[in-house]
Motif scaffolding. Structure first.
Motif, mmCIF file in Angstrom:
data_model
loop_
_atom_site.group_PDB
_atom_site.id
_atom_site.type_symbol
_atom_site.label_atom_id
_atom_site.label_comp_id
_atom_site.label_asym_id
_atom_site.label_seq_id
_atom_site.Cartn_x
_atom_site.Cartn_y
_atom_site.Cartn_z
ATOM 1 N N LEU A 1 0.979 -0.979 0.283
ATOM 2 C CA LEU A 1 -0.047 0.202 0.150
ATOM 3 C C LEU A 1 0.899 1.595 -0.166
ATOM 4 N N GLY A 2 1.899 0.771 -0.108
ATOM 5 C CA GLY A 2 2.445 1.855 0.052
ATOM 6 C C GLY A 2 2.969 2.862 1.525
ATOM 7 N N LEU A 3 2.681 1.879 2.638
ATOM 8 C CA LEU A 3 2.814 2.960 3.734
ATOM 9 C C LEU A 3 3.666 3.027 4.360
ATOM 10 N N ASN A 4 4.294 4.162 5.115
ATOM 11 C CA ASN A 4 5.510 4.776 5.331
ATOM 12 C C ASN A 4 6.029 3.567 7.295
ATOM 13 N N VAL A 5 6.232 2.486 7.501
ATOM 14 C CA VAL A 5 6.082 2.068 8.200
ATOM 15 C C VAL A 5 6.938 2.830 9.173
ATOM 16 N N SER A 6 7.934 3.301 9.302
ATOM 17 C CA SER A 6 8.514 3.841 10.261
ATOM 18 C C SER A 6 7.694 5.423 10.308
ATOM 19 N N ALA A 7 6.783 6.240 10.079
ATOM 20 C CA ALA A 7 6.585 7.294 10.331
ATOM 21 C C ALA A 7 5.545 6.638 11.453
ATOM 22 N N ILE A 8 4.974 5.202 10.951
ATOM 23 C CA ILE A 8 3.591 4.945 11.120
ATOM 24 C C ILE A 8 4.035 4.633 12.785
ATOM 25 N N SER A 9 4.805 3.740 12.903
ATOM 26 C CA SER A 9 5.575 2.932 14.006
ATOM 27 C C SER A 9 5.723 3.792 15.007
ATOM 28 N N ASP A 10 6.162 5.341 14.575
ATOM 29 C CA ASP A 10 6.488 6.697 15.531
ATOM 30 C C ASP A 10 5.425 6.963 16.151
ATOM 31 N N ALA A 11 4.689 7.557 14.957
ATOM 32 C CA ALA A 11 3.069 7.984 15.094
ATOM 33 C C ALA A 11 2.591 7.121 16.657
ATOM 34 N N ALA A 12 2.393 5.745 16.421
ATOM 35 C CA ALA A 12 2.394 4.480 17.443
ATOM 36 C C ALA A 12 3.127 4.783 18.969
ATOM 37 N N VAL A 13 3.976 4.662 18.797
ATOM 38 C CA VAL A 13 5.333 5.256 20.299
ATOM 39 C C VAL A 13 4.853 6.296 20.522
ATOM 40 N N ALA A 14 4.530 7.215 19.731
ATOM 41 C CA ALA A 14 4.445 9.179 20.727
ATOM 42 C C ALA A 14 2.784 8.876 20.963
ATOM 43 N N ASP A 15 1.263 8.486 20.560
ATOM 44 C CA ASP A 15 0.784 8.115 21.105
ATOM 45 C C ASP A 15 0.753 6.850 22.365
ATOM 46 N N ALA A 16 1.265 6.309 22.197
ATOM 47 C CA ALA A 16 1.748 5.061 23.374
ATOM 48 C C ALA A 16 2.449 5.453 25.031
ATOM 49 N N VAL A 17 3.573 6.818 24.600
ATOM 50 C CA VAL A 17 4.599 7.678 25.126
ATOM 51 C C VAL A 17 2.801 8.295 26.265
ATOM 52 N N ARG A 18 2.601 9.069 25.149
ATOM 53 C CA ARG A 18 1.501 10.481 25.547
ATOM 54 C C ARG A 18 0.469 9.426 26.893
ATOM 55 N N LEU A 19 -0.184 8.139 26.132
ATOM 56 C CA LEU A 19 -1.083 7.608 27.266
ATOM 57 C C LEU A 19 -0.789 6.996 28.735
ATOM 58 N N ALA A 20 0.830 6.549 28.322
ATOM 59 C CA ALA A 20 1.174 5.741 29.467
ATOM 60 C C ALA A 20 1.461 7.282 30.317
ATOM 61 N N LYS A 21 1.555 8.452 30.069
ATOM 62 C CA LYS A 21 2.488 9.740 30.595
ATOM 63 C C LYS A 21 0.831 10.037 31.725
ATOM 64 N N ALA A 22 -0.007 10.353 30.820
ATOM 65 C CA ALA A 22 -0.739 10.914 31.331
ATOM 66 C C ALA A 22 -2.094 10.069 32.422
ATOM 67 N N GLU A 23 -1.538 8.495 31.919
ATOM 68 C CA GLU A 23 -2.338 7.334 33.068
ATOM 69 C C GLU A 23 -1.481 7.506 34.802
ATOM 70 N N ALA A 24 -0.054 7.911 34.239
ATOM 71 C CA ALA A 24 0.960 7.689 35.291
ATOM 72 C C ALA A 24 0.594 8.912 36.166
ATOM 73 N N TRP A 25 0.261 10.385 35.332
ATOM 74 C CA TRP A 25 -0.053 11.609 36.254
ATOM 75 C C TRP A 25 -1.578 11.205 37.441
ATOM 76 N N ALA A 26 -2.384 11.416 36.384
ATOM 77 C CA ALA A 26 -3.772 10.783 36.655
ATOM 78 C C ALA A 26 -3.709 9.452 38.013
ATOM 79 N N GLN A 27 -2.559 8.601 38.092
ATOM 80 C CA GLN A 27 -2.003 7.420 39.387
ATOM 81 C C GLN A 27 -1.859 8.345 40.181
ATOM 82 N N GLU A 28 -0.837 9.582 39.820
ATOM 83 C CA GLU A 28 0.143 10.234 40.889
ATOM 84 C C GLU A 28 -0.582 11.590 41.486
ATOM 85 N N ASN A 29 -1.374 11.603 40.994
ATOM 86 C CA ASN A 29 -2.465 12.703 41.686
ATOM 87 C C ASN A 29 -4.008 12.464 42.080
#
Length: 81
Positions: A26-54
């Motif tokens: 399909l001509g998809l950029n696997v690196s860009a998709i992977s980077d975006a998925a990791v960024a989303d996972a990091v953002r979610l993990a940080k939000a969950e950690a903040w919610a638990q801490e507070n």
């Protein structure tokens, strides 16, 4: 020293053969998709950690508002009842 947010670093990831083949077909950029998925996972993990801490402070604040009302509510211009 922190890396700039646009600086890239090589890494290896393991994907299922079917997913990789389909992405390439399909001509998809696997690196860009992977980077975006990791960024989303990091953002979610940080939000969950903040919610638990507070969690205690959030619970206490909600209880205080329940008991005392919203601060400065009498000065609120737009009231939705």
């Amino acid at each position: 020293m922190q890396r700039a947010t646009t600086e890239k670093q090589r890494t290896n990831i393991t994907l299922t053969a079917n997913n990789l083949a389909a992405a390439r077909e399909l001509g998809l950029n696997v690196s860009a998709i992977s980077d975006a998925a990791v960024a989303d996972a990091v953002r979610l993990a940080k939000a969950e950690a903040w919610a638990q801490e507070n969690a205690t402070a959030i619970t206490e604040r909600r209880a205080w508002i329940e008991a005392n009302g919203t601060p400065l509510a009498d000065l609120q211009v737009l009231k939705i009842d």
